[in-house]
Design an enzyme around this catalytic site. Structure first.
Site, short mmCIF file in Angstrom:
data_model
loop_
_atom_site.label_atom_id
_atom_site.label_comp_id
_atom_site.label_asym_id
_atom_site.label_seq_id
_atom_site.Cartn_x
_atom_site.Cartn_y
_atom_site.Cartn_z
N ASN A 292 14.07 59.38 2.29
CA ASN A 292 13.04 60.39 2.52
C ASN A 292 12.37 60.30 3.86
O ASN A 292 11.59 61.18 4.22
CB ASN A 292 12.03 60.35 1.38
CG ASN A 292 12.63 60.97 0.15
OD1 ASN A 292 13.02 62.12 0.19
ND2 ASN A 292 12.74 60.20 -0.92
N THR B 229 12.79 69.48 -7.35
CA THR B 229 13.96 70.35 -7.15
C THR B 229 14.95 69.99 -8.26
O THR B 229 15.98 69.43 -8.06
CB THR B 229 14.53 70.13 -5.77
OG1 THR B 229 13.47 70.36 -4.86
CG2 THR B 229 15.65 71.06 -5.46
#
Lengths: 398, 398
Positions: free
Chosen positions: A393, A185
């Site tokens: 994460n 991203t």
């Protein structure tokens, strides 16, 4: 003799306005912004190769490939608008429509970039309020609005005289996780007031991406929304730069520096990272092999974890080199960690582990490999693998 | 109707003896061991594709490829004897010599397997003492002596009647880090008293490795020492099994089960792992693409970290699928997490995040992907990415 360039504090080039607002896509930070050129600008782009290319990325790609021109970019963080099917495409069109109406331009001059969670629809009521609140100011808040888990803005501003005119090149980017661009991203933008021919702009970008953005990795995951765009609105008034123009080498060098430095900022600020790892591979048979080895090393979890621990565990570097398909003789490979030789002729060299470990504590670690198989070199950048990467994460969406 | 098999507690098949000792290669655990067959055994192997293939792996590979026969295996942990050049090769020969003399056999019947730190020479004085202390007993301590950061032994023992004779198949392995076999510091062995033709043994192993050991990953790093060996000494007295033998399907199924289960044990006990992730991909155009997608998913740091956090963040799964070069229509992809559908037709499906997160807490997570592009399936196994993985690997050698 080439004209030189100067770095300066971040501003927009002539003929650009910008703004960003908190549209409540997320709890408290800026999340929607735009960048507007007073005239249509030459535009070039490189895009993710992920087969689930997000709607905003796919549509912006189509626009640029068709007309090589954009006048405005609207951006948001928090939601990637990826894997959102028909609705995702409609939402992008709606964004373009709102922006075009506000600016009294056509929707096909409006590029769209989104970054954030994959697989959620954009909250369009909030997006509309956000876009309606944007103003044409000189603030540079947009560089903050596109951040997700990034810890800082990534900007670089250079000025140079091109064709007798003062031109400004303003680059900004966001990175952090899911960074392994093949064209992450990852979003990157360099906008300038320099006048540059669209095909020249695209050629430079495509060439330079391979040795800059495509040579960084945070975690080996290639995102659905990666995109790097160049805009050149020509407001500086210089004669148009083409690949034949005498200033072309200068302009290309400028972009090389900008794209490299933005890429390194992304690698350094990878999720949870404490340091930047720069790997240089020399002596490869081809540039492609040199780059592949360099990227494999910065991509190795074991190397990354060792770097976090300041552990000069060169066996992991050697093992990563050996797992590539590059052509070389294992008995001729040399490895240096911050200029300390640890392997020569494919075999261990005695060195002070304590001194080496100490040197790895610095914020930039240089790994230098020579495979002694040819004349080509390549570089790649990455970051260490830390507890914080796992923490970030393991708890992102829920 | 195929004969069935029975699982039983781990023993050696008939005609094998073994032992292991603490040779002080490391602080306290068993670190040197051997396995000896009373007669030469048919041998088959698959080996790392890493260009820095360790000396013991390279030499054992040469032996097997030449004569398809081994009578003894000597093994050590702590040191991989990789990247050790000429000295490494000499040290392997010396190990073979010591073992051969003790057993009164020729050195070319002695296979060697090492695992541990890359780039240090074997401490040969300690190795000699260790080897001299080994006895021909029935203990199974060898399955412990090969472990490094593994938290448990990995063993499976099956018995079956082949050609009217009771045969025993005893598989053991070590894994943990640097696990991404293409044919990791991964060692796997299955020894049997069944009589099997050497080419039949090799064919089975080569075929089965692609869908078993080559389909696991812990960290994407392919080791210098990976090796899986099969030994079949024929002491059971059955008629030799060939690919044409009526019991061949049974024997192949037995090996399939053994190799799959050992591979899964390695994945489950990956460094720092708290759970096993099993990914099944259906609907691929080819088996190779199905396997590649499955392995990419278990190899994604972002997916692995999400699994550690019990986060049903399917966007990372989708993004990983999209980053492969497999052929499919993104709008036809379906994803299930533990049988909860999260994506259908490439788009989000409403589901209870709480229920999904709860289900991810279990020790085995099943990810099921259907790309609806064909009739082929593939599986892969991996583990979650945890704080402990980083801890273990930030502090391994120093």
């Amino acid at each position: 003799m080439m004209t030189e360039w100067e770095e300066q504090s971040f501003i927009w080039p002539k003929g650009y306005t910008s703004d960003a607002v908190h549209a409540k896509l997320r709890y408290s930070k800026l999340d929607v912004g735009w960048l507007v050129s007073e005239v249509p600008a030459a535009a070039a782009g490189v895009y993710t190769t992920n087969q689930f290319c997000a709607a905003p990325t796919a549509i912006t790609k189509q626009l640029i490939q068709k007309k090589h021109t954009l006048q405005a970019l609207v951006m948001n963080s928090a939601f990637a608008n990826a894997c959102t099917g028909e609705q995702g495409v409609k939402d992008v069109s709606q964004e373009q429509q709102w922006v075009a109406e506000k600016l009294a331009i056509t929707p096909d001059l409006v590029g769209v970039a989104s970054t954030g969670l994959i697989g959620s629809y954009l909250p369009m009521a909030k997006m509309e309020k956000g876009i309606q609140a944007l103003k044409q100011t000189s603030n540079t808040l947009l560089t903050e609005a596109i951040l997700t888990t990034d810890t800082k803005t990534k900007t670089l501003c250079l000025t140079a005289t091109i064709g007798g005119k003062q031109c400004t090149f303003s680059g900004f980017a966001k990175g952090s996780g899911m960074i392994h661009p093949n064209m992450a991203t990852m979003l990157g933008f360099v906008v300038t007031d320099c006048q540059i021919a669209p095909d020249c702009l695209q050629t430079m970008l495509s060439t330079l991406t391979d040795e800059t953005f495509n040579q960084i990795t945070v975690d080996g995951d290639t995102s659905t929304n990666d995109m790097v765009l160049l805009l050149a609105n020509g407001v500086a008034g210089n004669q148009e730069v083409t690949t034949e123009h005498e200033d072309y080498p200068l302009v290309k060098n400028l972009y090389h520096l900008l794209l490299t430095e933005l890429a390194k900022m992304i690698a350094r600020d990878g999720e949870g990272a404490t340091k930047l790892i720069e790997v240089t591979v020399d002596g490869a048979k081809t540039k492609k092999e040199a780059q592949a080895i360099a990227k494999a090393i910065v991509g190795s979890n074991l190397v990354k974890a060792a770097m976090f621990g300041n552990d000069p565990n060169w066996g992991r570097i050697i093992s990563t080199i050996g797992a590539t398909s590059a052509t070389f003789d294992p008995n001729k490979v040399a490895v240096q960690l911050n200029e300390i030789t640890v392997v020569a002729d494919g075999q261990p060299v005695a060195f002070s582990e304590q001194a080496a470990s100490k040197s790895l504590e610095q914020e930039i670690v240089f790994v230098h490999v020579d495979i002694n198989a040819g004349a080509h070199s390549g570089k790649a950048w990455g970051c260490d693998l830390t507890y914080d990467y796992v923490k970030i994460n393991a708890t992102y969406s829920t």
